[in-house]
Design an enzyme around this catalytic site. Sequence first.
Site, PDB file in Angstrom:
ATOM      1  N   TYR A  22      41.864   8.647  29.748  1.00  0.00           N
ATOM      2  CA  TYR A  22      42.909   8.110  29.105  1.00  0.00           C
ATOM      3  C   TYR A  22      44.089   8.877  29.243  1.00  0.00           C
ATOM      4  O   TYR A  22      44.099  10.286  28.684  1.00  0.00           O
ATOM      5  CB  TYR A  22      42.778   7.386  27.733  1.00  0.00           C
ATOM      6  CG  TYR A  22      42.066   6.426  27.587  1.00  0.00           C
ATOM      7  CD1 TYR A  22      40.478   6.757  27.212  1.00  0.00           C
ATOM      8  CD2 TYR A  22      42.486   5.161  27.239  1.00  0.00           C
ATOM      9  CE1 TYR A  22      39.653   5.845  26.970  1.00  0.00           C
ATOM     10  CE2 TYR A  22      41.591   4.211  26.956  1.00  0.00           C
ATOM     11  CZ  TYR A  22      40.137   4.408  26.971  1.00  0.00           C
ATOM     12  OH  TYR A  22      39.111   3.539  26.556  1.00  0.00           O
ATOM     13  N   LYS A  44      38.169  -3.510  23.047  1.00  0.00           N
ATOM     14  CA  LYS A  44      37.578  -4.179  22.055  1.00  0.00           C
ATOM     15  C   LYS A  44      37.426  -5.660  22.175  1.00  0.00           C
ATOM     16  O   LYS A  44      36.636  -6.272  21.386  1.00  0.00           O
ATOM     17  CB  LYS A  44      38.530  -4.073  20.649  1.00  0.00           C
ATOM     18  CG  LYS A  44      38.660  -2.569  20.134  1.00  0.00           C
ATOM     19  CD  LYS A  44      37.311  -2.213  19.596  1.00  0.00           C
ATOM     20  CE  LYS A  44      37.251  -0.494  19.122  1.00  0.00           C
ATOM     21  NZ  LYS A  44      35.841  -0.295  19.100  1.00  0.00           N
ATOM     22  N   TYR A  67      36.448   3.813  18.086  1.00  0.00           N
ATOM     23  CA  TYR A  67      36.077   3.453  19.576  1.00  0.00           C
ATOM     24  C   TYR A  67      34.713   2.990  19.645  1.00  0.00           C
ATOM     25  O   TYR A  67      34.423   2.161  20.331  1.00  0.00           O
ATOM     26  CB  TYR A  67      36.364   4.712  20.267  1.00  0.00           C
ATOM     27  CG  TYR A  67      36.598   4.637  21.936  1.00  0.00           C
ATOM     28  CD1 TYR A  67      35.449   4.592  22.823  1.00  0.00           C
ATOM     29  CD2 TYR A  67      37.681   4.469  22.491  1.00  0.00           C
ATOM     30  CE1 TYR A  67      35.466   4.301  24.110  1.00  0.00           C
ATOM     31  CE2 TYR A  67      37.847   4.311  23.632  1.00  0.00           C
ATOM     32  CZ  TYR A  67      36.693   4.094  24.787  1.00  0.00           C
ATOM     33  OH  TYR A  67      36.620   3.769  25.978  1.00  0.00           O
ATOM     34  N   PRO A 103      43.832  -4.059  25.983  1.00  0.00           N
ATOM     35  CA  PRO A 103      42.619  -3.448  26.122  1.00  0.00           C
ATOM     36  C   PRO A 103      42.531  -2.096  26.260  1.00  0.00           C
ATOM     37  O   PRO A 103      41.377  -1.320  26.301  1.00  0.00           O
ATOM     38  CB  PRO A 103      42.560  -3.638  27.840  1.00  0.00           C
ATOM     39  CG  PRO A 103      44.215  -4.069  28.251  1.00  0.00           C
ATOM     40  CD  PRO A 103      44.830  -4.634  27.005  1.00  0.00           C
ATOM     41  N   HIS A 135      27.916   6.805  27.420  1.00  0.00           N
ATOM     42  CA  HIS A 135      28.926   7.962  27.701  1.00  0.00           C
ATOM     43  C   HIS A 135      29.076   8.423  26.158  1.00  0.00           C
ATOM     44  O   HIS A 135      28.896   7.586  25.079  1.00  0.00           O
ATOM     45  CB  HIS A 135      30.199   7.082  28.062  1.00  0.00           C
ATOM     46  CG  HIS A 135      30.199   7.032  29.454  1.00  0.00           C
ATOM     47  ND1 HIS A 135      31.606   6.641  30.073  1.00  0.00           N
ATOM     48  CD2 HIS A 135      29.528   7.053  30.418  1.00  0.00           C
ATOM     49  CE1 HIS A 135      31.323   6.789  31.636  1.00  0.00           C
ATOM     50  NE2 HIS A 135      30.035   6.929  31.670  1.00  0.00           N
TER      51      HIS A 135
HETATM   52  C1  PHB Z   1      36.932  -1.120  31.607  1.00  0.00           C
HETATM   53  O1  PHB Z   1      35.888  -0.558  31.973  1.00  0.00           O
HETATM   54  O2  PHB Z   1      37.240  -2.105  32.308  1.00  0.00           O
HETATM   55  C2  PHB Z   1      37.576  -0.541  30.424  1.00  0.00           C
HETATM   56  C3  PHB Z   1      37.110   0.619  29.691  1.00  0.00           C
HETATM   57  C4  PHB Z   1      37.938   0.945  28.715  1.00  0.00           C
HETATM   58  C5  PHB Z   1      39.075   0.386  28.103  1.00  0.00           C
HETATM   59  C6  PHB Z   1      39.616  -0.466  28.825  1.00  0.00           C
HETATM   60  C7  PHB Z   1      38.824  -1.100  30.027  1.00  0.00           C
HETATM   61  O3  PHB Z   1      39.881   0.939  27.011  1.00  0.00           O
END
Ligand code: PHB
Length: 395
Positions: A205, A301, A389, A297, A73
């Site tokens: 997000y 990280k 990120y 989460p 990505h």
């Molecule tokens: C996930 O795909 O489980 C995931 C991805 C990004 C995040 C948290 C969890 O910030």
Amino acid sequence: MTRTQVGIVGAGPAGLLLSHLLHLRGIESVVLESRPRGHVEHRQRAGMLEQGTVDVLRAAGVGDRMDRVGLVHHGIELRFAGERHRIDFPSLAGGRAVMIYAQTEIVKDLVARRLADAGQVLFEAEALVLDGLTTGTPTIRYRHEGREHTLACDVIAACDGFHGLGRATLEALPEAGTHRFEREYPFAWLGILADVAPSCDELIYARHERGFALHSMRSATVSRLYLQVPPDAGLADWPDDRIWDELAARFEDGGGWELTHGPVTEKGITPMRSFVAAPMRHGRLFLAGDAAHIVPPTGAKGLNLAVADVTLLASALARWLRDGDETGIDGYSDTALRRVWRAEHFSHLMTTMLHVDPAADPFDHQLALSQLRYIVSSAAAAATVAENYVGLSVV
Ligand code: PHB
Ligand code: APR
């Protein structure tokens, strides 16, 4: 009594990768895991790999399946106030990207590789007591197949997670001088796995007045989604239809974007906390991964920090056990904690910016919206998000 060089407690990503990296350096280890193999390989958790983590797995020879089935990505989408904004990683973070590849798959790859290399990974083997931490021969007493055993080591690596024995042992030893830094958040995450193609190509997000939502994925046919819920929410409060309706409401962009529903195959609620235990070493006991630190989460990280810890620790232990050079192990905790605190800050920032604290005053809500507007309108601000990120090479 049996003996090894490094006794590792925990067969999550940290413990398994540490064992493999030590093996590549000619250092033997034994991994003790309290749960069955099937449980460890199917425990749904994270899925976003920083560029550095991808590089470590490839260099260690355990990245082939990741490269075959993982999803690269090059950005994420931020959604708020009915707007959609993309943060592009390569242009803002030195050409770097991220990989979507579930930690369950990393665990399967590492277990398979350890067993193929005749590594010693004992499942359903619960570590009971860690002893002799400041002697030359620390020991792990553990229970396996109904009997208690003792493993004598040169070093113990506690990779046993937030609820593990390693940190608890240090916290019960005043001379270890363990400090706890922690923060609880007034919300939790409800996560689902669904057999449905993702409704997006990259992660979304969303900050909505009803709360946070995240659209992630595991493959072209499996979606992974999360909802902010109250900290005391129970799965009984959230039947599938309610989850899908709430997700659709929070991703609403007023522009016709639609969320595709599908069969929910897994459902779980995870508390949100920030936590650090320092130092990450006492005598011959070293902490790594969730045993030493937890991040909310939102910044994805946790797994990446675990990989960074054990990459550092494997190199330090090899230099000491093979070459007698103690500089790596003496600097382990301070070096690891610099990266940990960077990730703690970024995860806290993403969490407070994207979640709606029901008790927060309207001033905080305006601050969060202003921060989001700044990030999507300033290349400098967007670069801050992008470079954290994809992962900073913090030394
Ligand atoms: C996930 O795909 O489980 C995931 C991805 C990004 C995040 C948290 C969890 O910030
Ligand atoms: N004896 C043996 N094993 C134990 C004991 C014990 N006393 N206590 C805990 N364990 C095992 C758990 O069963 C678990 O499998 O330690 C393992 C710890 O693994 P994780 O919790 O996955 O922690 P870690 O390897 O640090 O992974 C960190 O990866 O799982 C993702 O995103 C998640 O942030 C997390 C990251």
